[in-house]
Design an enzyme around this catalytic site. Structure first.
Site, PDB file in Angstrom:
ATOM      1  N   CYS A 362      -1.262 -37.976  29.833  1.00  0.00           N
ATOM      2  CA  CYS A 362      -1.839 -38.075  28.594  1.00  0.00           C
ATOM      3  C   CYS A 362      -0.967 -38.614  27.699  1.00  0.00           C
ATOM      4  O   CYS A 362      -1.116 -38.204  26.651  1.00  0.00           O
ATOM      5  CB  CYS A 362      -2.510 -36.546  28.271  1.00  0.00           C
ATOM      6  SG  CYS A 362      -3.497 -36.203  29.526  1.00  0.00           S
ATOM      7  N   ASP A 363      -0.179 -39.496  27.820  1.00  0.00           N
ATOM      8  CA  ASP A 363       0.482 -40.216  27.034  1.00  0.00           C
ATOM      9  C   ASP A 363       0.057 -41.791  26.795  1.00  0.00           C
ATOM     10  O   ASP A 363       0.059 -42.184  27.835  1.00  0.00           O
ATOM     11  CB  ASP A 363       2.166 -40.173  27.151  1.00  0.00           C
ATOM     12  CG  ASP A 363       2.776 -40.858  26.181  1.00  0.00           C
ATOM     13  OD1 ASP A 363       2.733 -41.655  25.543  1.00  0.00           O
ATOM     14  OD2 ASP A 363       3.978 -39.874  25.760  1.00  0.00           O
TER      15      ASP A 363
END
Ligand SMILES: *Cc1c(COP(=O)(O)O)cnc(C)c1O
Length: 414
Positions: A362-363
């Site tokens: 989730c980056d």
């Protein structure tokens, strides 16, 4: 296709198909890995993982040694420190370039003797130099007066080599100005080092994944005039360390290592023989090479699973392909899309379309390729296994220990 770039035993040609139309010819005509690796990939290990073929590592060592017998090979351990790889290289007679106490311990644990170790990092804690010296290490790099002072304090009687700056032009993964000093500064420091009783040498690194086989020439020309000035002061260079930079096989075709060796030998002769006599002769400096990537990159295959194929709008023709490996799972060298890996899918050869390829975390930085023109088969879907080729170097140790709860990249050797 030179035999040095591919394993000798090949998988069946049926498995070999282009990922993109303009992919390098040489990767179309030959399979990228051995039957042994092909069999391992079929075994259903949990993804993502890298499997390294130790026979390829051994072949690479032998090929470089045969092409450039003038050089002593110090494998740059950071490229892949797996004990099996260190053992394989040790059996061939390799020495090792290390950067930390941890790497020294790994190399010694593999059975190397301290005289097979060069502590090539120019940035070391003084207590780590002392520790290495106690373990018997006697070759150290430096590129500044403050680092030399640490060596004077902790490593008397060693061989110390000063690293000079290299602009990294022609390299896909340049090493910039972080390491090395100006040649004039090197001259000043080497005179100080000789005064302090050290045996002295010089080193440089042309940048990793160097495309230009002539990239070594400029640095060796500078070293020639440096060596001349040192000789005038009564100081002889006993080692010239030509670093790494030899390539792995990614999307763009590279020249075989024999071409690099030929260009390097010619440069050594042109620039150093006038000062030291014939290469290989008693007065010629000891030549050290520190290949990392070349030795292990093509020996590795990373297997990953497609997690999701999606579009930002139903009418878009660009798909987003999310894999279960990304920048934080070992593919850090996709930063700025610098290293462009070859991909294989179960649908290669079928109709393909534009893709952006991303990792699972989730980056938002975890996007592998969006500028590079990657095309993947339209049939690709979640659950498909994708192989990322030539992933034996700079992958396993770049993997985060658990970002977003994803396990570190698994690694196997066969
Ligand atoms: C990383 C490194 C190498 C290996 O470079 P490659 O481009 O992977 O061959 C060699 N020498 C030093 C000092 C390094 O830091």
């Amino acid at each position: 296709m030179p035999t040095t770039l591919v394993p000798t035993r090949l998988v069946s040609p049926r498995l070999v198909s282009p990922v993109r139309e303009n992919q390098a010819q040489d990767s179309l005509s030959t399979a990228p890995y051995s039957e042994k690796v092909a069999a391992f990939l079929q075994e259903g290990h949990e993804t993502p993982f890298v499997v390294v073929d130790l026979e390829v590592v051994a072949e690479r060592y032998d090929a470089l040694h045969a092409a450039l017998p003038e050089a002593d090979i110090f494998y740059a351990v950071k490229a892949n420190p797996a004990p099996e790889i260190l053992n394989t290289l040790l059996e061939r007679g390799s020495s090792f370039d290390v950067a930390s106490p941890g790497e020294i311990d790994m190399v010694l644990a593999a059975g190397a003797t301290p005289d097979q170790i060069s502590y090539g990092n120019t940035i070391k804690k003084q207590r780590d130099i002392a520790g290495a010296y106690r373990q018997g290490v006697r070759i150290f790099a430096f590129d500044s007066e403050a680092e030399l002072a640490k060596l004077v304090a902790e490593a008397p009687g060693s061989l110390v080599f000063c690293r000079i700056l290299c602009n990294g032009e022609g390299a896909d993964w340049p090493l910039s100005r972080k390491f090395g000093c100006e040649t004039e500064e090197a001259e000043r420091l080497l005179l100080m080092a000789a005064d302090a009783g050290f045996e002295v040498g010089v080193s440089f690194h042309v940048g990793s994944q160097q495309r230009d086989v002539h990239a070594w020439d400029g640095a060796l020309a500078e070293i020639s005039s440096l060596a001349r000035r040192l000789l005038d002061e009564g100081v002889t260079l006993s080692v010239v360390n030509i670093g790494g930079g030899f390539p792995g096989t990614y999307l763009d075709p590279m020249r075989p290592v024999e071409n690099y060796a030929k260009a390097i030998r010619a440069a050594l002769q042109r620039h150093l023989e006038p000062l030291f006599g014939p290469i290989g002769g008693v007065n010629f400096p000891r030549i050290i090479a520190e290949p990392g990537r070349y030795m292990v990159a093509d020996a590795g295959v990373l297997q990953t699973e497609v997690v999701l194929v999606s579009k930002k709008h139903v009418l878009d023709d660009r798909r987003w392909v999310y894999l279960d490996v990304g920048k934080f799972g070992g593919l850090a060298e996709t930063m700025d899309e610098a290293i462009r890996y070859r991909l294989r899918t179960p649908h290669d050869g079928q109709m393909a379309g534009n893709v952006t390829i991303a990792g699972p975390t989730c980056d938002s930085a975890d996007v592998l390729y969006e500028k590079t023109d990657y095309r993947l088969p339209l049939a690709l879907e979640a659950g498909d296994l994708v192989e990322v080729l030539s992933t034996g170097a700079y992958t396993t140790t770049y993997s985060a220990i658990g970002f977003n709860g994803f396990a570190p990249l698994r690694a196997y050797c066969v």
